[in-house]
Design a protein around this motif. Structure first.
Motif, mmCIF file in Angstrom:
data_model
loop_
_atom_site.group_PDB
_atom_site.id
_atom_site.type_symbol
_atom_site.label_atom_id
_atom_site.label_comp_id
_atom_site.label_asym_id
_atom_site.label_seq_id
_atom_site.Cartn_x
_atom_site.Cartn_y
_atom_site.Cartn_z
ATOM 1 N N ALA A 1 0.894 -1.136 -0.120
ATOM 2 C CA ALA A 1 0.034 0.000 0.010
ATOM 3 C C ALA A 1 1.021 1.281 -0.106
ATOM 4 O O ALA A 1 0.553 2.226 -0.697
ATOM 5 N N CYS A 2 1.822 1.076 0.872
ATOM 6 C CA CYS A 2 2.937 2.542 0.742
ATOM 7 C C CYS A 2 3.439 2.631 -0.507
ATOM 8 O O CYS A 2 3.633 3.852 -1.059
ATOM 9 N N VAL A 3 3.685 1.623 -1.109
ATOM 10 C CA VAL A 3 4.656 1.638 -2.575
ATOM 11 C C VAL A 3 3.290 2.098 -3.664
ATOM 12 O O VAL A 3 3.952 3.093 -4.426
ATOM 13 N N LEU A 4 2.383 1.653 -3.390
ATOM 14 C CA LEU A 4 1.185 2.265 -4.403
ATOM 15 C C LEU A 4 1.185 3.717 -4.430
ATOM 16 O O LEU A 4 0.667 4.461 -5.222
ATOM 17 N N VAL A 5 1.287 4.001 -2.891
ATOM 18 C CA VAL A 5 1.159 5.520 -2.823
ATOM 19 C C VAL A 5 2.313 6.279 -3.418
ATOM 20 O O VAL A 5 1.928 7.463 -4.146
ATOM 21 N N GLY A 6 3.180 5.638 -3.189
ATOM 22 C CA GLY A 6 4.398 6.304 -3.842
ATOM 23 C C GLY A 6 4.282 6.211 -5.346
ATOM 24 O O GLY A 6 5.163 7.041 -5.875
ATOM 25 N N LEU A 7 3.713 5.301 -5.984
ATOM 26 C CA LEU A 7 3.563 5.290 -7.371
ATOM 27 C C LEU A 7 2.615 6.410 -8.032
ATOM 28 O O LEU A 7 2.412 6.601 -9.023
ATOM 29 N N GLY A 8 1.767 7.140 -7.111
ATOM 30 C CA GLY A 8 0.968 8.064 -7.267
ATOM 31 C C GLY A 8 -0.353 7.739 -7.180
ATOM 32 O O GLY A 8 -1.407 8.583 -7.553
ATOM 33 N N VAL A 9 -0.779 6.596 -6.565
ATOM 34 C CA VAL A 9 -2.191 6.077 -6.231
ATOM 35 C C VAL A 9 -2.840 7.180 -5.213
ATOM 36 O O VAL A 9 -2.233 7.327 -4.229
ATOM 37 N N THR A 10 -3.911 7.494 -5.361
ATOM 38 C CA THR A 10 -4.654 8.367 -4.545
ATOM 39 C C THR A 10 -5.546 7.835 -3.503
ATOM 40 O O THR A 10 -6.106 8.547 -2.755
ATOM 41 N N SER A 11 -6.137 6.847 -3.946
ATOM 42 C CA SER A 11 -7.007 5.970 -2.870
ATOM 43 C C SER A 11 -6.831 4.603 -3.017
ATOM 44 O O SER A 11 -6.274 3.969 -3.963
#
Length: 556
Positions: free
Chosen positions: A491-501
């Motif tokens: 989940a942290c990596v996804l946020v780092g990729l630019g995911v917003t939710s």
């Protein structure tokens, strides 16, 4: 302390004497024959099946919640007409009732075991129903749990049946350990609902001797035999510290430096609302509306749909509710629509938005019902189409939404073509939602239902992270609604990729919220860069975790 390892599927620590649950109902003798009265033999089976189904329903009603859903589903399996027909054919050929039940159920066991994945984890349910029917037919005691064992005990089994575990509580059982099962097995589902630590897929678990003192860590998947007092105290303290950390991670999702990340729940209908609200969901990131349509001879009326949508929308005032229109075709055929041509590859055939374009009236009725439900709701209603691959498909769907009066229309990114050309799709739609399960299936040409190919479904695969990054950087809000979100590190990596939710099964929300709260956006971005630089899923996972040191506070 001797250690065994498995998959931790329900967090916390449990300690107590082991109780090994053995197989209480022996296999009926092969080749056993009945006396010749086929009608009487079939009637015996039907009566036994009905008694078992009624008992399962009664236990479910007493347990309530997730346990009731599981046991009602088991009762439906027991009464399944296809299974009944299989048993009848065997009896008609001369096989004794109890042996006919055994052989008919074993055929289905073999099919599910070969499929693997979620369906493979239903084998234990079939085996339990089979044993209960055979026990009814032979007059043997039902398989069950100890009545006089020291409590609380650690329940150890090859696998556990919902009927046995549904009425247990923390006062009776300290933890579960099974040799079989996975994150979606009913042992895992019920353990999480009970708040009891559980470790599944623990090789050699049934070799534990009854009465052996066992320490179970349901977060790390560690099982310790004959632990010292200090080891017990340290493990329990660590579990309590994690519980405290989770309890303090409340409110809207955000990184440590305040970057907002909406924490949403995946739901299939109104019955999933209680868990979503309990675990602090800010809204719904994936409302799977197909559950309104499946197993029906006629499509639900617009009035029926509107009522279901209103119940969801009213539960999240001011929050986002992302509704996926009917996702049919492939492994989800609809009884009220003409069957599509015999497709050699259903996953690559007329499914998702493709089948909606063939039967547009079904989608238009759904959009109109949703628009009426949204009129007096304060929730932020967003609607999306599945399996969109081209700008032309996206434009067709957005036009239909606008015509129905729905203001926010998006698409799911599940086809690699959509991720690769996300820049062409972004100007057409209001948002993206990435379905990691199907995206992985199509990226690797690996059927998600084939157990032997599960390694290709690992969401840490760097190429999958590349596709997510392409979609997330296209210039529109981009969420992820696959179960990949339930891994706090990923989940942290996804946020780092630019995911917003992030949208996931409700029980995972506190863990993901707590993990994000312990890392800055820059740390998440660094973890994402490190993961994408690797060539294997395991290397990507290891590289990312080196930048996510706050996970240690949660015992992850």
């Amino acid at each position: 302390m001797e250690r065994m390892t498995g998959a931790g599927v329900s967090p916390g620590a449990g300690y107590g004497p082991a109780y090994l649950l053995g197989a209480a109902v022996p296999e009926p003798a092969a080749g056993s024959r009945h006396g010749g009265d086929v009608v009487a033999e079939v009637a015996r089976v039907e009566a036994a099946v009905e008694r078992v189904a009624a008992e399962l329903e009664a236990r479910g009603e007493a347990a309530g919640g997730d346990a009731q859903d599981v046991l009602v589903a088991q009762a439906l399996i027991a009464r399944d007409p296809v299974l009944s027909a299989e048993v009848g054919e065997l009896i008609n050929a001369g096989t004794a009732a109890e042996r006919a039940v055994y052989e008919a159920f074993m055929r289905y066991n073999d099919i599910l075991a070969e499929i693997g994945g979620y369906l493979g984890q239903r084998v234990a349910d079939l085996e339990d129903i089979r044993d209960r029917v055979i026990a009814e037919l032979t007059g043997r005691p039902m398989p069950g749990l100890p009545e006089e064992a020291e409590k609380p005990y650690v329940l150890v089994a090859h696998d556990l049946a919902p009927a046995d575990t549904a009425l247990l509580s923390k006062d009776i059982v300290a933890a579960f350990i099974t040799e079989q099962g996975g994150p979606t097995s009913h042992t895992a589902i019920l353990a999480r609902a009970m708040g009891v630590p559980a470790v599944v897929a623990c090789a050699g678990a049934t070799s534990i001797v009854n009465g052996t003192l066992v320490l179970v860590d349901g977060t790390t998947g560690t099982v310790g035999l004959l632990p010292s007092e200090d080891e017990v105290a340290m493990t329990i303290q660590a579990a309590e510290a994690r519980d405290t950390a989770l309890a303090t991670a409340t409110g809207p999702g955000a990184t440590a430096d305040g970057w907002p990340v909406a924490m949403l729940a995946n739901i299939g209908g109104p019955r999933d609302l209680a868990a979503a609200l309990e675990y602090g969901a800010e809204g719904v990131g994936l409302y799977r509306t197909e559950f309104l349509f499946l197993d029906r001879d006629q499509a639900p009326s617009e009035e029926e749909q509107e009522q279901a949508y209103r119940e969801i929308l009213s539960s999240f005032p001011g929050g986002p509710v992302v509704v996926r229109v009917l996702d049919a075709g492939g492994d989800k055929p609809l009884g009220f629509l003409p069957p599509t041509e015999n497709e050699p590859n259903p996953a690559l055939g007329e499914r998702g938005v493709r089948i909606l374009r063939i039967f547009p009236d079904v989608m238009v009725g759904q959009l109109q019902a949703l628009a009426r439900a949204a009129q007096d709701a304060s929730a932020q209603v967003q609607v999306m189409a599945p399996m969109v691959a081209t700008p032309e498909e996206a434009a067709w769907f957005v036009g239909a939404c606008r015509a129905a009066g729905l203001r926010s229309a998006g698409i799911m990114i599940e086809v690699p073509a959509a991720a690769l050309r996300a820049g062409d799709l972004a100007p057409i739609v209001d948002f993206f939602s990435i379905g990691t399960n199907d995206l992985a299936q199509y990226a690797f040409a690996a059927d998600r239902e084939v157990g032997a190919l599960t390694a290709f479904q690992d969401p840490w695969q760097p190429v999958l992270l590349d596709l997510v990054a392409m979609a997330a950087s296209a210039g529109v809000p981009c969420g992820v609604c696959g179960e990949a979100c339930s891994d706090p590190a990923l989940a942290c990596v996804l946020v780092g990729l630019g995911v917003t939710s992030l949208s996931m099964g409700a029980p995972a929300l506190p863990w993901v919220r707590a993990a994000l709260a312990r890392h800055t956006l820059d740390q998440c971005r660094a973890a994402a860069v490190a993961a994408r630089a690797e060539s294997t899923a395991e290397a990507a996972r290891t590289a990312a975790r080196a930048h996510l040191l706050g996970l240690a506070e949660l015992g992850l």
